[in-house]
Write a protein that holds these residues in place. Structure first.
Motif, PDB file in Angstrom:
ATOM      1  N   LYS A 140       0.823  -1.214   0.000  1.00 20.97           N
ATOM      2  CA  LYS A 140       0.000   0.000   0.000  1.00 20.97           C
ATOM      3  C   LYS A 140       0.858   1.266   0.000  1.00 20.97           C
ATOM      4  CE  LYS A 140      -1.958  -1.125   3.902  1.00 20.97           C
ATOM      5  NZ  LYS A 140      -1.126  -2.319   4.221  1.00 20.97           N
ATOM      6  N   SER A 141       1.841   1.312   0.910  1.00 21.74           N
ATOM      7  CA  SER A 141       2.693   2.508   0.976  1.00 21.74           C
ATOM      8  C   SER A 141       3.504   2.663  -0.307  1.00 21.74           C
ATOM      9  CB  SER A 141       3.643   2.421   2.173  1.00 21.74           C
ATOM     10  OG  SER A 141       2.930   2.459   3.385  1.00 21.74           O
ATOM     11  N   THR A 142       3.990   1.556  -0.823  1.00 25.43           N
ATOM     12  CA  THR A 142       4.778   1.620  -2.054  1.00 25.43           C
ATOM     13  C   THR A 142       3.927   2.166  -3.198  1.00 25.43           C
ATOM     14  OG1 THR A 142       6.085  -0.259  -1.278  1.00 25.43           O
ATOM     15  CG2 THR A 142       6.237   0.282  -3.615  1.00 25.43           C
ATOM     16  N   LEU A 143       2.671   1.750  -3.248  1.00 25.22           N
ATOM     17  CA  LEU A 143       1.766   2.269  -4.274  1.00 25.22           C
ATOM     18  C   LEU A 143       1.649   3.787  -4.156  1.00 25.22           C
ATOM     19  CD1 LEU A 143      -0.392   2.050  -6.473  1.00 25.22           C
ATOM     20  CD2 LEU A 143      -2.049   1.520  -4.679  1.00 25.22           C
ATOM     21  N   LEU A 144       1.391   4.275  -2.943  1.00 21.10           N
ATOM     22  CA  LEU A 144       1.258   5.720  -2.734  1.00 21.10           C
ATOM     23  C   LEU A 144       2.538   6.439  -3.136  1.00 21.10           C
ATOM     24  CD1 LEU A 144      -1.520   5.984  -1.442  1.00 21.10           C
ATOM     25  CD2 LEU A 144      -0.455   7.021   0.537  1.00 21.10           C
ATOM     26  N   ARG A 145       3.672   5.840  -2.742  1.00 24.56           N
ATOM     27  CA  ARG A 145       4.947   6.485  -3.015  1.00 24.56           C
ATOM     28  C   ARG A 145       5.295   6.472  -4.499  1.00 24.56           C
ATOM     29  NH1 ARG A 145       8.337   7.164   1.256  1.00 24.56           N
ATOM     30  NH2 ARG A 145      10.146   6.400   0.135  1.00 24.56           N
ATOM     31  N   CYS A 146       4.721   5.527  -5.243  1.00 24.93           N
ATOM     32  CA  CYS A 146       4.923   5.534  -6.697  1.00 24.93           C
ATOM     33  C   CYS A 146       4.109   6.643  -7.361  1.00 24.93           C
ATOM     34  CB  CYS A 146       4.542   4.179  -7.310  1.00 24.93           C
ATOM     35  SG  CYS A 146       5.789   2.892  -7.064  1.00 24.93           S
ATOM     36  N   VAL A 147       3.002   7.058  -6.722  1.00 29.55           N
ATOM     37  CA  VAL A 147       2.162   8.094  -7.324  1.00 29.55           C
ATOM     38  C   VAL A 147       2.906   9.425  -7.387  1.00 29.55           C
ATOM     39  CG1 VAL A 147       0.051   9.469  -7.014  1.00 29.55           C
ATOM     40  CG2 VAL A 147      -0.036   6.982  -6.775  1.00 29.55           C
ATOM     41  N   ASN A 148       3.685   9.735  -6.360  1.00 25.59           N
ATOM     42  CA  ASN A 148       4.448  10.990  -6.450  1.00 25.59           C
ATOM     43  C   ASN A 148       5.948  10.749  -6.634  1.00 25.59           C
ATOM     44  OD1 ASN A 148       5.058  10.177  -3.913  1.00 25.59           O
ATOM     45  ND2 ASN A 148       4.299  11.999  -2.861  1.00 25.59           N
ATOM     46  N   LEU A 149       6.250   9.514  -7.074  1.00 27.02           N
ATOM     47  CA  LEU A 149       7.618   9.165  -7.473  1.00 27.02           C
ATOM     48  C   LEU A 149       8.632   9.264  -6.338  1.00 27.02           C
ATOM     49  CD1 LEU A 149       7.357   8.327 -10.400  1.00 27.02           C
ATOM     50  CD2 LEU A 149       8.907  10.161 -11.032  1.00 27.02           C
ATOM     51  N   LEU A 150       8.149   9.084  -5.096  1.00 26.89           N
ATOM     52  CA  LEU A 150       9.106   8.873  -4.010  1.00 26.89           C
ATOM     53  C   LEU A 150       9.766   7.515  -4.214  1.00 26.89           C
ATOM     54  CD1 LEU A 150       7.183  10.211  -0.886  1.00 26.89           C
ATOM     55  CD2 LEU A 150       9.150  11.242  -2.002  1.00 26.89           C
ATOM     56  N   GLU A 151       9.046   6.607  -4.880  1.00 28.58           N
ATOM     57  CA  GLU A 151       9.651   5.367  -5.378  1.00 28.58           C
ATOM     58  C   GLU A 151       9.527   5.381  -6.890  1.00 28.58           C
ATOM     59  OE1 GLU A 151      11.254   3.344  -3.647  1.00 28.58           O
ATOM     60  OE2 GLU A 151      10.435   3.502  -1.604  1.00 28.58           O
ATOM     61  N   GLU A 152      10.546   4.900  -7.560  1.00 30.75           N
ATOM     62  CA  GLU A 152      10.494   4.832  -9.004  1.00 30.75           C
ATOM     63  C   GLU A 152       9.924   3.486  -9.433  1.00 30.75           C
ATOM     64  OE1 GLU A 152      13.376   5.264 -12.835  1.00 30.75           O
ATOM     65  OE2 GLU A 152      14.174   5.855 -10.880  1.00 30.75           O
ATOM     66  N   PRO A 153       8.810   3.494 -10.162  1.00 28.59           N
ATOM     67  CA  PRO A 153       8.238   2.223 -10.596  1.00 28.59           C
ATOM     68  C   PRO A 153       9.208   1.425 -11.459  1.00 28.59           C
ATOM     69  CG  PRO A 153       6.685   4.022 -10.947  1.00 28.59           C
ATOM     70  CD  PRO A 153       7.998   4.646 -10.565  1.00 28.59           C
ATOM     71  N   SER A 154       9.113   0.090 -11.379  1.00 33.46           N
ATOM     72  CA  SER A 154       9.931  -0.764 -12.242  1.00 33.46           C
ATOM     73  C   SER A 154       9.311  -0.875 -13.627  1.00 33.46           C
ATOM     74  CB  SER A 154      10.052  -2.169 -11.636  1.00 33.46           C
ATOM     75  OG  SER A 154      10.496  -2.099 -10.308  1.00 33.46           O
ATOM     76  N   ALA A 155       7.983  -0.768 -13.693  1.00 33.33           N
ATOM     77  CA  ALA A 155       7.280  -0.816 -14.969  1.00 33.33           C
ATOM     78  C   ALA A 155       5.906  -0.195 -14.788  1.00 33.33           C
ATOM     79  CB  ALA A 155       7.140  -2.259 -15.463  1.00 33.33           C
TER      80      ALA A 155
END
Ligand code: ADP
Ligand code: MG
Length: 257
Positions: free
Chosen positions: A57-72
């Motif tokens: 869940k947190s990773t999903l949120l963090r991908c929305v504002n690119l705090l995490e960079e999606p792999s694909a």
């Protein structure tokens, strides 16, 4: 801004969804945390994400504002593809308010100063305007009388409301909340949820990770249940919380309800 050459699906930003996520994957080394996520959040919609600890869940949120960079996959925020390598991510992030479990206020600044610092540095507002907007947002979260208080002088619930006011002071188009009440003593949860309820009523677009099922039932337009890095089911609160179709959802709800 509408740029059909870089955005094939969203069309004009004016009627694009607030958030659109397609085929999102995220791995940390060997660990696949998000394994193909598709969903969107419409403007003014409140979507609650529920699911067991570690489900992504947190990773999903963090991908929305690119705090995490999606792999694909693709993530689009209000018509701007944030996964486009050429995107000005700071500009996108400015449109997204984020509230975490930990409030992350500056301890040496007053509540009002915590609200004005980013307005002045990022939005280049002058002191008087930043303070006017800051005070209005402290009022909005019920803390109009705490402008000069330092974080240590405030309860956890009050600190979290300052953090919400800080996010609101940046005029976000949408707000992401990651378990905003999980670190609070039970008696302080209600005031924070009341503020969030007010935001929802005012039409704020909100994506909220929460274990507060009563909040999800009352406030969410849609509930997304995640487990093991996928969306197992999504629908209205009546559907997902009231009459879950999947065994995994039922097992999770039995534990949290
Ligand atoms: P949730 O918010 O649903 O509890 P998270 O998105 O925080 O789940 O985490 C999902 C999984 O990803 C967990 O197994 C977690 O340990 C792992 N994870 C999260 N962030 C990182 C990271 N930066 N590096 C390695 N693993 C991570
Ligand atoms: Mg989490």
């Amino acid at each position: 801004m509408s740029d059909v050459t870089t955005d094939r699906t969203a069309g004009d930003a004016g009627d694009a969804p607030a958030i659109d996520v397609r085929g999102l994957r995220k791995a940390f080394g060997e660990l696949e945390v998000l394994r193909g996520i598709d969903f969107s959040v419409g403007r003014g919609e409140v979507v609650c994400v529920i699911g067991p600890s570690g489900s992504g869940k947190s990773t999903l949120l963090r991908c929305v504002n690119l705090l995490e960079e999606p792999s694909a996959g693709r993530v689009t925020v209000a018509g701007t593809e944030v996964t486009d390598p050429d995107v000005d991510i700071d500009r996108v992030r400015r449109r997204i308010g984020m509230v975490f479990q930990s409030f992350n206020l500056f301890p040496h600044l007053t509540a009002l100063e915590n609200l004005t610092i980013a307005q002045r540095r990022v939005l280049r507002r002058d002191r008087a305007e930043a303070e006017r907007i800051g005070r209005a947002n402290l009022e909005r979260v019920g803390l109009g009388d705490k402008a000069t208080a330092y974080p240590a002088q405030l309860s956890g619930g009050q600190q979290q409301r300052v953090a919400i006011a800080r996010a609101l002071s940046m005029d976000p188009e949408l707000m992401l909340f990651d378990e905003p009440t999980s670190a609070l003593d039970p008696e302080l949860v209600g005031d924070v949820l009341a503020v969030m309820r007010g935001l929802a009523r005012d039409g704020m677009t909100m994506l909220v990770v929460t274990h507060e099922m009563s909040f999800a039932r009352e406030v969410a337009d849609r509930v997304v249940f995640m487990d093991g890095g996928v969306i197992v089911e999504q629908g209205t609160p009546e559907q997902v919380v009231g009459a879950p179709r999947h065994e995994r959802t039922r097992t999770f709800l039995a534990r949290v309800l």
